[in-house]
Design a protein around this motif. Structure first.
Motif, PDB file in Angstrom:
ATOM      1  N   MET A  74      33.768  -5.218   4.724  1.00 65.87           N
ATOM      2  CA  MET A  74      32.524  -5.369   5.453  1.00 65.87           C
ATOM      3  C   MET A  74      31.693  -4.105   5.292  1.00 65.87           C
ATOM      4  O   MET A  74      32.218  -3.000   5.321  1.00 65.87           O
ATOM      5  CB  MET A  74      32.793  -5.652   6.934  1.00 65.87           C
ATOM      6  CG  MET A  74      31.563  -6.189   7.677  1.00 65.87           C
ATOM      7  SD  MET A  74      30.692  -4.939   8.608  1.00 65.87           S
ATOM      8  CE  MET A  74      31.721  -4.869  10.077  1.00 65.87           C
ATOM      9  N   HIS A  75      30.381  -4.278   5.128  1.00 62.67           N
ATOM     10  CA  HIS A  75      29.457  -3.167   4.923  1.00 62.67           C
ATOM     11  C   HIS A  75      28.458  -3.137   6.070  1.00 62.67           C
ATOM     12  O   HIS A  75      27.671  -4.071   6.237  1.00 62.67           O
ATOM     13  CB  HIS A  75      28.720  -3.321   3.595  1.00 62.67           C
ATOM     14  CG  HIS A  75      29.635  -3.509   2.423  1.00 62.67           C
ATOM     15  ND1 HIS A  75      30.120  -2.461   1.676  1.00 62.67           N
ATOM     16  CD2 HIS A  75      30.174  -4.636   1.896  1.00 62.67           C
ATOM     17  CE1 HIS A  75      30.901  -2.920   0.721  1.00 62.67           C
ATOM     18  NE2 HIS A  75      30.960  -4.243   0.837  1.00 62.67           N
ATOM     19  N   MET A  76      28.497  -2.082   6.872  1.00 62.53           N
ATOM     20  CA  MET A  76      27.541  -1.916   7.964  1.00 62.53           C
ATOM     21  C   MET A  76      26.280  -1.249   7.448  1.00 62.53           C
ATOM     22  O   MET A  76      26.349  -0.278   6.698  1.00 62.53           O
ATOM     23  CB  MET A  76      28.147  -1.052   9.068  1.00 62.53           C
ATOM     24  CG  MET A  76      29.069  -1.792  10.009  1.00 62.53           C
ATOM     25  SD  MET A  76      28.199  -3.053  10.981  1.00 62.53           S
ATOM     26  CE  MET A  76      26.933  -2.082  11.759  1.00 62.53           C
ATOM     27  N   GLY A  95      38.308   1.671   7.738  1.00 61.87           N
ATOM     28  CA  GLY A  95      38.231   1.017   6.442  1.00 61.87           C
ATOM     29  C   GLY A  95      36.966   0.215   6.220  1.00 61.87           C
ATOM     30  O   GLY A  95      36.900  -0.592   5.285  1.00 61.87           O
ATOM     31  N   LEU A  96      35.944   0.419   7.063  1.00 62.29           N
ATOM     32  CA  LEU A  96      34.693  -0.312   6.929  1.00 62.29           C
ATOM     33  C   LEU A  96      33.701   0.498   6.104  1.00 62.29           C
ATOM     34  O   LEU A  96      33.561   1.707   6.300  1.00 62.29           O
ATOM     35  CB  LEU A  96      34.102  -0.624   8.307  1.00 62.29           C
ATOM     36  CG  LEU A  96      34.999  -1.453   9.225  1.00 62.29           C
ATOM     37  CD1 LEU A  96      34.351  -1.638  10.588  1.00 62.29           C
ATOM     38  CD2 LEU A  96      35.310  -2.806   8.599  1.00 62.29           C
ATOM     39  N   GLY A  97      33.000  -0.171   5.215  1.00 61.75           N
ATOM     40  CA  GLY A  97      32.024   0.497   4.368  1.00 61.75           C
ATOM     41  C   GLY A  97      30.644   0.478   4.990  1.00 61.75           C
ATOM     42  O   GLY A  97      30.413  -0.110   6.056  1.00 61.75           O
ATOM     43  N   GLU A 122      31.663 -10.779   0.035  1.00 64.83           N
ATOM     44  CA  GLU A 122      32.004  -9.813   1.078  1.00 64.83           C
ATOM     45  C   GLU A 122      31.105 -10.043   2.291  1.00 64.83           C
ATOM     46  O   GLU A 122      30.361 -11.018   2.351  1.00 64.83           O
ATOM     47  CB  GLU A 122      31.905  -8.395   0.512  1.00 64.83           C
ATOM     48  CG  GLU A 122      32.868  -8.167  -0.644  1.00 64.83           C
ATOM     49  CD  GLU A 122      32.781  -6.774  -1.235  1.00 64.83           C
ATOM     50  OE1 GLU A 122      31.846  -6.020  -0.899  1.00 64.83           O
ATOM     51  OE2 GLU A 122      33.658  -6.430  -2.046  1.00 64.83           O
ATOM     52  N   TYR A 123      31.170  -9.143   3.264  1.00 68.76           N
ATOM     53  CA  TYR A 123      30.515  -9.348   4.551  1.00 68.76           C
ATOM     54  C   TYR A 123      29.647  -8.140   4.890  1.00 68.76           C
ATOM     55  O   TYR A 123      29.917  -7.026   4.429  1.00 68.76           O
ATOM     56  CB  TYR A 123      31.568  -9.565   5.646  1.00 68.76           C
ATOM     57  CG  TYR A 123      32.538 -10.676   5.335  1.00 68.76           C
ATOM     58  CD1 TYR A 123      32.376 -11.946   5.877  1.00 68.76           C
ATOM     59  CD2 TYR A 123      33.614 -10.465   4.465  1.00 68.76           C
ATOM     60  CE1 TYR A 123      33.255 -12.973   5.574  1.00 68.76           C
ATOM     61  CE2 TYR A 123      34.501 -11.489   4.162  1.00 68.76           C
ATOM     62  CZ  TYR A 123      34.324 -12.742   4.715  1.00 68.76           C
ATOM     63  OH  TYR A 123      35.190 -13.756   4.411  1.00 68.76           O
ATOM     64  N   VAL A 124      28.623  -8.361   5.704  1.00 62.68           N
ATOM     65  CA  VAL A 124      27.771  -7.259   6.142  1.00 62.68           C
ATOM     66  C   VAL A 124      27.601  -7.313   7.650  1.00 62.68           C
ATOM     67  O   VAL A 124      27.746  -8.373   8.278  1.00 62.68           O
ATOM     68  CB  VAL A 124      26.394  -7.276   5.450  1.00 62.68           C
ATOM     69  CG1 VAL A 124      26.541  -7.202   3.930  1.00 62.68           C
ATOM     70  CG2 VAL A 124      25.589  -8.505   5.840  1.00 62.68           C
TER      71      VAL A 124
END
Length: 246
Positions: A74-76, A95-97, A122-124
């Motif tokens: 996941m990308h914040m 571990g979050l991007g 992937e997720y955002v």
């Protein structure tokens, strides 16, 4: 606050503070009695590797890493400001991007990065009232990303019975250890790829209203008066094209 900001300019001090921040989140989680509501859809989408956009208000940042299946990338969306980079370091311990950008710097690059991540399955994650508010008022960025990517928005909110709520613009919730806690997922919101300006504004309002109701409901269930949104800001066309977190 001025003294704290000067101290945090030191890389060594900032790194230590971010590590401590991550350990505090772990402490609150480990000592709390947590309930998670409405997570059947995100669990299904994780199992099927179907991407979605996680949406939550800026004041709910602290415990959001614990709503996530950390096996899924996941990308914040995080602003390039120093405060944003502190948050990026904290969530990096889980571990979050991140995708770096804001309404004034790097927004287009961050948008491209997020669309690329969603296309790759992937997720955002986005706080649509960041980086500076108004509190609990959604920018148009989140619905634009949903339209361009074709993936749904899944709102999420949390609260705890024992907490401190700061006087900051976002009324940031600091969950306290040894408390009951509740994480609640909301219903998905989709935006048509051919949505025109009027439809996008309707979707933005739908996201905003759903997220307000979700956040206030969780607070009530934890015994608090609900946090009220700030007065609406500028018209949506004047706002950021990409909602960000600082």
């Amino acid at each position: 606050m001025g003294v704290l900001k000067r101290i945090l300019k030191s890389d060594a001090v900032r790194n230590a503070a971010c590590w401590l921040g991550a350990q505090y989140v772990r402490l609150v989680w480990a000592t709390g009695r947590w309930t998670i509501d409405g997570d059947s859809l995100p669990r299904q989408m994780w199992a099927e590797d179907k991407p979605f956009i996680l949406a939550f208000w800026h004041g709910h940042l602290l415990m959001m890493p614990k709503c996530w299946n950390l096996a899924k990338p996941m990308h914040m969306l995080i602003s390039q400001h120093r405060d944003g980079q502190i948050i990026a370091q904290v969530i990096g311990h889980f571990g979050l991007g991140t995708a770096a950008g804001s309404s004034t710097r790097g927004g287009s690059a961050a948008l491209r990065q997020m669309l690329k991540a969603l296309k790759a399955g992937e997720y955002v994650g986005i706080t649509p009232d960041g980086p500076r508010g108004p509190r609990m008022r959604a920018t148009a960025g989140i619905v634009n990303i949903a339209r361009l990517s074709g993936v749904p928005i899944l709102p999420c909110a949390y609260s705890t019975h024992r907490r401190k709520q700061l006087g900051s613009w976002d009324r940031f919730q600091v969950a306290l250890p040894f408390s009951r806690g509740l994480i609640r997922w909301g219903a998905p919101i989709t935006v048509a790829r051919d949505a025109d300006e009027a439809a996008l504004e309707q979707a933005r309002q739908q996201v905003e209203q759903a997220m307000i109701a979700l956040a206030q409901g969780v607070e009530r269930d934890m015994g608090h008066l609900p946090t009220e949104p700030a007065p609406p800001g500028p018209p949506p066309e004047k706002r950021s094209k990409t909602g960000t977190t600082p």
